[in-house]
Design a protein around this motif. Structure first.
Motif, short mmCIF file in Angstrom:
data_model
loop_
_atom_site.label_atom_id
_atom_site.label_comp_id
_atom_site.label_asym_id
_atom_site.label_seq_id
_atom_site.Cartn_x
_atom_site.Cartn_y
_atom_site.Cartn_z
N ASP A 96 0.81 -1.43 0.00
CA ASP A 96 -0.12 0.06 0.18
C ASP A 96 0.97 1.17 0.14
N THR A 97 1.98 1.25 0.74
CA THR A 97 2.88 2.48 0.96
C THR A 97 3.63 2.60 -0.13
N PRO A 155 4.57 0.38 -3.58
CA PRO A 155 4.14 -0.48 -4.43
C PRO A 155 5.44 -1.01 -5.42
#
Length: 457
Positions: A291-292, A294
């Motif tokens: 999520d933070t 990729p």
């Protein structure tokens, strides 16, 4: 790589020697060819057996007479060793006379615990006393008798057959005191006793010479039978030795299996297990970065894919330590062909196996791993330009058969079965199935590794 496979070859037939169908004249000729060796055994009998009797009896009497002052114990110890020496001499002479070899007792060659245990061990050995009885009593009696018969037969035959060369029978004196007077006491004077005596001597001499090979063989066989009864090792000793061999084989098999499991455990721990741990950590880190970051997660997944490929390669390499499917499905020859085709050194496979031969699975596995390890050593260390793998069936003792695998190369040589390395492990593996491994590798080459493995009767 070239392959030469012969599946219907059979071992050469043993030479024809003394079979029941042999012609009588051939057998008689063989008996005559053995006469010099048998005379070489029988003629020196008298001095040898008398010398043995004098030494053995003298030492034994001296030992018994001085045993009260403890000196006799040491004299008796020496007596037993003297008898052992004369017994060994008898076996050697019988073998030189053409008799089948008699297995001598396996005398202990290692000291027991403590001086006195070692010292008194011959006194507790039945073979020592049998050798003493043979040297001091039996052989002097038998040897004197056989020597007397030999001398009488040889010189009686020669003297009688050559009687016509002596001028005594031409004497005109009609007195008849020779052999003819015994055969025809009242008839011979009228026929010429001296001439008839000559004829009878020649006839008897020829008969003695004609029968000489049979007499010498019988006398030699008498010595052989007594020696086999008194000087040979006991059958129980063969059984004990076989039990010890089986125990050693089981120990070697267990040691080889344990070493293989420890090596496999170490290889898995140091290789695929570490990579799988790293793979798990990379996947977990990628999950946290999805999520933070990729891009970072994608890089971690790419590293994880690389780790999985390397772990798979290492597992494939480790699996080569197990029997390959081709060995189980198509047999040993096909597995050796496949092994040779993968070798970086040109390898020729020559297989000479009778069509009816059945090779047990454990023997096939042992032979394959010997060939595999030897081929790997050739590729890594030998510096060879070519190598060969030869598989054949060879005869053994008592009708047994053995599978012989020979791996040779033209490399630099110097291979040694060092403890903890590949060749030592192969030695344990071959002994684990009741076989033997021989390595001949002088410095400068070539190298030959030979595994001899048992086959069912």
């Amino acid at each position: 790589m070239s392959t030469e496979t012969i599946t219907d070859a059979a071992p050469p037939a043993p030479p024809h020697d003394g079979h029941p169908g042999e012609r009588p004249f051939t057998t008689y000729g063989r008996l005559w060819r053995a006469v010099p060796r048998e005379l070489g055994f029988l003629l020196p009998n008298l001095p040898i057996v008398i010398l043995g009797n004098i030494i053995a009896v003298t030492l034994f009497a001296l030992g018994v007479g001085t045993i009260v002052i403890y000196l006799g114990v040491f004299v008796l110890f020496a007596t037993l060793y003297v008898a052992r020496a004369f017994g060994s001499l008898e076996l050697m002479r019988l073998k030189a006379a053409g008799m089948p070899e008699i297995e001598a007792p396996r005398w202990p060659n290692r000291p027991a615990e403590g001086f006195w245990r070692t010292f008194f061990r011959p006194f507790a050995d039945a073979h020592s006393w049998l050798h003493l009885i043979h040297t001091a009593i039996v052989n002097p009696i038998v040897g004197t008798l056989t020597w007397g018969v030999t001398i009488s037969w040889v010189f009686g035959g020669l003297g009688g057959a050559l009687a016509w060369t002596f001028p005594w029978w031409l004497d005109s004196d009609e007195r008849n005191e020779g052999l003819s007077s015994v055969v025809w006491p009242g008839l011979t004077p009228a026929l010429g006793g001296q001439a008839l005596d000559m004829v009878l001597n020649v006839v008897v001499g020829v008969i003695l010479l004609v029968t000489l090979p049979f007499v010498l063989r019988g006398l030699t066989l008498a010595h052989y039978g007594i020696a086999k009864l008194m000087l040979a090792r006991f059958r129980s000793e063969d059984l004990e030795e076989r039990v010890a061999e089986v125990q050693a084989t089981r120990t070697a098999a267990a040691a080889a299996e344990g070493a293989a499991l420890r090596r496999l455990e170490r290889d898995i721990h140091d290789g695929p297990q570490q990579r799988l741990v790293r793979l798990q950590m990379d996947i977990a880190a990628a999950e946290r970065q999805l999520d933070t970051d990729p891009e970072r997660a994608r890089a971690l997944l790419a590293e994880a894919a690389g780790q999985s490929r390397e772990a798979l390669d290492e597992l494939r390499a480790l699996s080569r330590g197990f029997a390959p499917p081709i060995l189980l499905d198509r047999g040993l020859v096909a597995a050796l062909d496949s092994l040779a085709s993968r070798s970086t050194v040109p390898t020729e496979v020559r297989a000479y196996l009778p069509a009816e031969i059945v090779v047990p699975d454990e023997v096939q596995r042992a032979a394959y791993f010997v060939a595999s390890e030897a081929a790997a050593n050739v590729a890594k260390h030998a510096g060879a330009r070519r190598s060969s793998i030869t598989l054949e069936v060879v005869p053994g003792a008592a009708g047994s058969r053995w599978l012989r695998l020979v791996i040779g190369d033209d490399g630099r040589g110097g291979a040694r079965p060092v403890e903890g390395h590949g060749l030592a492990g192969l030695d344990e593996r071959t002994r684990g199935v009741g076989g033997r491994l021989d390595v001949w590798s002088p410095t400068g080459g070539p190298t030959t590794v030979t595994a001899t493995l048992p086959l069912p009767a």
